[in-house]
Motif scaffolding. Structure first.
Motif, short mmCIF file in Angstrom:
data_model
loop_
_atom_site.label_atom_id
_atom_site.label_comp_id
_atom_site.label_asym_id
_atom_site.label_seq_id
_atom_site.Cartn_x
_atom_site.Cartn_y
_atom_site.Cartn_z
N PHE A 153 0.86 -1.18 0.00
CA PHE A 153 0.00 0.00 0.00
C PHE A 153 0.90 1.23 0.00
O PHE A 153 1.80 1.33 0.84
CB PHE A 153 -0.85 0.05 1.28
N LEU A 154 0.64 2.14 -0.93
CA LEU A 154 1.47 3.35 -1.02
C LEU A 154 0.58 4.58 -1.08
O LEU A 154 -0.40 4.59 -1.82
CB LEU A 154 2.28 3.34 -2.33
N GLY B 65 2.34 -0.21 4.22
CA GLY B 65 2.54 -1.61 4.61
C GLY B 65 2.64 -2.47 3.37
O GLY B 65 2.44 -1.98 2.25
N GLY B 66 2.94 -3.73 3.59
CA GLY B 66 3.06 -4.64 2.45
C GLY B 66 3.22 -6.06 2.93
O GLY B 66 3.13 -6.33 4.14
N THR B 67 3.44 -6.97 2.01
CA THR B 67 3.56 -8.37 2.40
C THR B 67 4.90 -8.61 3.10
O THR B 67 5.91 -8.01 2.73
CB THR B 67 3.41 -9.33 1.20
N ILE B 68 4.85 -9.47 4.10
CA ILE B 68 6.11 -9.80 4.78
C ILE B 68 6.68 -11.12 4.23
O ILE B 68 7.74 -11.54 4.63
CB ILE B 68 5.93 -9.91 6.31
N PRO C 74 11.69 0.89 6.94
CA PRO C 74 12.45 -0.35 7.06
C PRO C 74 11.98 -1.37 6.01
O PRO C 74 10.80 -1.39 5.66
CB PRO C 74 12.13 -0.84 8.47
N ALA C 75 12.91 -2.20 5.53
CA ALA C 75 12.56 -3.22 4.53
C ALA C 75 11.60 -4.22 5.14
O ALA C 75 11.68 -4.52 6.33
CB ALA C 75 13.82 -3.92 4.05
N LEU C 76 10.67 -4.71 4.33
CA LEU C 76 9.76 -5.75 4.80
C LEU C 76 10.46 -7.08 4.62
O LEU C 76 10.87 -7.42 3.52
CB LEU C 76 8.47 -5.71 3.99
N LEU C 77 10.57 -7.82 5.70
CA LEU C 77 11.31 -9.07 5.68
C LEU C 77 10.81 -10.01 4.59
O LEU C 77 9.65 -10.39 4.57
CB LEU C 77 11.17 -9.73 7.06
#
Ligand code: KG4
Ligand code: ZN
Length: 364
Positions: A148-149, A161-164, A352-355
């Motif tokens: 989501f941007l 947010g986004g997929t981990i 931070p990068a999404l794992l």
């Protein structure tokens, strides 16, 4: 912008070689041509995109693609104002093929060269197709990405947010593989789910217990695998009805998660208070009628506009790259810096990068 600007776009970051010409004259952009050479058959036997095969095919096809895009637009290189090329993120061999081709044309013609982030191309498409005003909320849902941007400007993206782990398209593809359905999995699973009972298997809705906008899809695939194995152990195989119910249950879980997380993202976005709030969805998974309808309903409920670009512009193409180039030029965001091909390139480097987010090296 008063003057007319015409840009050639090049895209080669995964398994589509593409070139397009887009012109902005006054307020309204026009796609003068958009050529896409897909590579599905080249990779079909391998169950995924093979980077070496993809890179070679891009290098072979990109010039032809450019020639066709110019011919279809009825233009020559002298009619262009700039060249925009995907400089990442993606499979590095493919990205390099596009960047080298664009550099060659720029060196021969003296045209300015603009390096584009592929994800920015997707995220800015709703301005090309629907003229959305900044800031709008974009959900990118493809085989390689899910985020989501809040799109605030040509170079200003705030990731909510986004997929981990997996991307939703990847989950559809894996589900199809587990059930013996054809690739790409999205359309096959959607087709198989028709008439299925979405409530027979209650698959998990991961991360709904967390208030943020992050998502997870890998557990869903494991749950589906267990349900499949239990059926096979019990009855020796899957009936057509079992397969339909499994697909319907899986699709319902993805739709539920995307709808609920979209609700949360919309609430966060509305705190930004746009005058004409809009939610745009892009990426191959946006082709799914059930998911699209759910997202549209969420927007109606929240009282904000819903925008889904036509499918050919949701999936990988070069018109979005040319357009992103026009956006950058119009905003004065071009510099003399050298274009560097980048396998990884977050849109919002401050976050931070999404794992493990998204399929490694996959298309975005
Ligand atoms: O945007 P796209 O063409 O390429 C990427 O950039 O990934 O998206 C491809 C992904 C694939 O994983 C495919 O299975 C999925 O989009 N997809 C769908 C549907 N059509 C394509 N997923 C769900 N339902 C569909 N109808
Ligand atoms: Zn993409």
């Amino acid at each position: 912008m008063a003057r007319s600007i015409t840009v050639l776009g090049l895209e080669s970051s995964c398994d589509d070689t593409a070139a397009a010409v887009v012109r902005l004259a006054g307020e309204k952009p026009a796609i003068l041509s958009s050529i896409v050479f897909g590579q599905t058959e080249l990779h079909a036997a391998f169950g995924g995109v093979v980077p070496e095969i993809a890179a070679r095919a891009h290098a072979e096809k990109i010039d032809i693609c450019v020639e066709q895009a110019l011919a279809e637009a009825g233009l020559g290189l002298a009619d262009l104002d700039a060249i925009a090329v995907t400089a990442g993120p993606g499979l590095i061999g493919g990205v390099l093929a596009g960047v080298m081709c664009a550099r060659g044309i720029a060196a021969a013609t003296g045209l300015p060269l603009v390096g584009i982030n592929h994800l920015a191309g997707h995220a800015l498409t709703p301005r090309l197709t629907d003229g959305l005003d900044f800031p709008y909320l974009a959900l990118l849902v493809s085989g390689g990405h899910c985020q989501f941007l809040i799109v605030r400007g040509a170079d200003s993206f705030h990731r909510l947010g986004g997929t981990i782990d997996d991307a939703p398209g990847e989950a559809f593809d894996k589900t199809a593989k587990l059930l013996g359905l054809a690739q790409p999995g999205g359309p096959s699973v959607e087709r198989a789910a028709r008439g299925g009972d979405p409530d027979r298997f209650r698959f998990p809705r991961p991360l709904l217990d967390r208030a943020d906008c992050n998502l997870s899809f890998s557990g869903l695939k494991t749950a589906l695998l267990r349900a499949r194995d239990a059926l096979v152990a019990e009855r020796g195989g899957l009936s057509l009805a079992d397969r339909a119910d499994l697909c319907a249950g899986f699709q319902a879980a993805v739709a539920d998660v995307l709808a609920e997380k979209s609700r949360r993202a919309i609430a966060a976005y509305l705190a930004d208070a746009a005058a004409r709030p809009h939610f745009a969805v892009a990426g191959g998974v946006a082709a799914n009628a059930k998911i699209r309808a759910r997202l549209e309903a969420v927007c109606a409920e929240a009282g904000i506009g819903f925008c889904a670009p036509p499918l050919a512009l949701c999936t990988d193409n070069a018109a979005m790259i040319a357009w992103a180039g026009i956006e950058r030029l119009a905003a004065g965001l071009t510099g003399p810096e050298e274009i560097v091909a980048r396998p990884r390139w977050p849109l919002d480097p401050g976050r931070p990068a999404l794992l493990g987010a998204g399929r490694k090296g996959a298309k975005a």
